[in-house]
Design an enzyme around this catalytic site. Structure first.
Site, PDB file in Angstrom:
ATOM      1  N   GLY A 185     -61.386  73.529 -59.648  1.00  0.00           N
ATOM      2  CA  GLY A 185     -61.215  74.857 -59.057  1.00  0.00           C
ATOM      3  C   GLY A 185     -62.122  75.873 -59.753  1.00  0.00           C
ATOM      4  N   HIS A 186     -62.138  75.818 -61.093  1.00  0.00           N
ATOM      5  CA  HIS A 186     -63.022  76.725 -61.844  1.00  0.00           C
ATOM      6  C   HIS A 186     -64.485  76.416 -61.531  1.00  0.00           C
ATOM      7  CE1 HIS A 186     -59.410  76.699 -64.637  1.00  0.00           C
ATOM      8  NE2 HIS A 186     -59.563  77.981 -64.379  1.00  0.00           N
ATOM      9  N   ARG A 230     -51.920  73.863 -65.236  1.00  0.00           N
ATOM     10  CA  ARG A 230     -50.534  73.481 -65.560  1.00  0.00           C
ATOM     11  C   ARG A 230     -50.146  72.140 -64.933  1.00  0.00           C
ATOM     12  NH1 ARG A 230     -49.546  79.427 -65.459  1.00  0.00           N
ATOM     13  NH2 ARG A 230     -48.810  79.966 -67.539  1.00  0.00           N
ATOM     14  N   GLN A 262     -49.948  88.177 -70.600  1.00  0.00           N
ATOM     15  CA  GLN A 262     -49.464  87.797 -69.276  1.00  0.00           C
ATOM     16  C   GLN A 262     -48.423  86.673 -69.330  1.00  0.00           C
ATOM     17  OE1 GLN A 262     -53.641  86.754 -68.030  1.00  0.00           O
ATOM     18  NE2 GLN A 262     -52.615  85.155 -66.846  1.00  0.00           N
TER      19      GLN A 262
HETATM   20  O1  PAF Z   1     -56.247  83.361 -63.323  1.00  0.00           O
HETATM   21  C1  PAF Z   1     -56.349  83.311 -64.572  1.00  0.00           C
HETATM   22  O2  PAF Z   1     -56.756  82.317 -65.149  1.00  0.00           O
HETATM   23  C2  PAF Z   1     -55.941  84.530 -65.391  1.00  0.00           C
HETATM   24  O3  PAF Z   1     -54.845  85.172 -64.832  1.00  0.00           O
HETATM   25  C3  PAF Z   1     -57.097  85.504 -65.612  1.00  0.00           C
HETATM   26  C4  PAF Z   1     -57.589  86.117 -64.316  1.00  0.00           C
HETATM   27  C5  PAF Z   1     -58.242  84.803 -66.318  1.00  0.00           C
HETATM   28  C6  PAF Z   1     -56.626  86.666 -66.518  1.00  0.00           C
HETATM   29  O4  PAF Z   1     -56.193  86.205 -67.759  1.00  0.00           O
END
Ligand code: PAF
Length: 281
Positions: free
Chosen positions: A36-37, A187, A61
């Site tokens: 995905g990345h 995850r 977060q």
């Molecule tokens: O989607 C993510 O991996 C995170 O929420 C992000 C956008 C890198 C912010 O920490």
């Protein structure tokens, strides 16, 4: 590829690129990079003169009972992946670089942050909006890339970008899925074999929704009821929410007309999974 750990160094470097009119494509991540990345990085490379990837597991977060400590951090592998993809800059700041002693400022995107995932993960989107705003100020990208898998995150970050006048184009790319439909996520590594099997029912329920819509169903309640049946047929699956929502306001929609989003979150065992689909009519 240049690896940069300091905020000031990263910012100076990006300002120098901007002065030379070299466009910057930016992929913010928390590492544990997967396909995905890679799709985000490849689009960033295609659409910009230079590419920056950030890796920062953002403590702000994660809730106190969440997986901050356990979150995968395969940094050597991530570096190798970025190098292979010919990323120009890898920004990998330490926690104290991003949240210096005395840090007190936050970005709050009202209402949108309190619904769906936000209703179960208090403070999560405040943490996301704050770190992305900081990263935008540090990297000053022309375009920033996010996956549609984190649908609510993309809605919130679009709102933040517009409200705070960040000169950044937000690009949202389709969810990349594993062979049998499970949305790629860092995850997924937590899933046992049985949980992984059950997790496939998330995307299966979305496919059933698409089939119902194709057959003419327009009533949200009928679609979500059928999806819930599918998900609840799995012993280890616990649905947190399932809704059909407006793609900008996230307000629930009773009758669909096209363009809405079906969003869902469920736990397979202890692992929380999300998925979504934009409705095409
Ligand atoms: O989607 C993510 O991996 C995170 O929420 C992000 C956008 C890198 C912010 O920490």
């Amino acid at each position: 590829m240049r690896i940069i750990r300091g905020v000031v160094e990263m910012q100076k470097c990006c300002l120098a690129l901007k002065r030379r009119k070299i466009s910057i494509g930016f992929v913010p991540t928390m590492g544990a990079l997967h396909e995905g990345h890679l799709s985000l990085i490849r689009s960033a490379k295609k659409e910009n003169d230079s590419t920056c990837v950030s890796i920062f597991v953002n403590p702000a977060q994660f809730g106190p009972a969440e997986d901050f400590k356990r979150y995968p951090r395969p940094i050597l592998n991530d570096c190798a992946v970025c190098k292979k993809e010919k990323v120009d800059f890898l920004f990998f700041p330490a926690r104290e670089q991003m949240y210096a002693k005395g840090f007190r400022s936050h970005v709050e995107v009202e209402e949108l942050s309190d619904m769906l995932c936000g209703a179960r993960r208090g403070g999560h989107f405040r943490g996301v909006a704050t770190v992305v705003a900081k990263l935008f100020n540090i990297v000053q990208p022309d375009r920033a890339y996010f996956g549609q898998k984190d649908f609510q995150q993309t809605v919130i970050l679009r709102r933040m970008t517009a409200d705070l006048n960040f000169p950044v184009t937000i690009r949202v790319l389709p969810t990349v899925r594993e062979k049998h439909g499970l949305a790629m996520s860092s995850r997924n590594a937590y899933l046992s074999e049985q949980e992984r099997e059950d997790a496939l029912f998330l995307s299966a329920s979305l496919r059933e929704a698409a089939a119902m819509i194709k057959a003419g169903e327009r009533h949200s309640g009928a679609i979500t009821r059928r999806m819930r049946q599918i998900l609840c047929s799995r012993k280890l699956m616990n649905v947190e929410y399932l809704a059909i929502v407006n793609p900008v306001t996230l307000a629930p929609v009773k009758r669909i007309a096209g363009g809405e989003a079906i969003v869902l979150a469920a736990r397979a065992g202890k692992t929380r999974l999300i998925d979504n689909m934009l409705i095409a009519i």
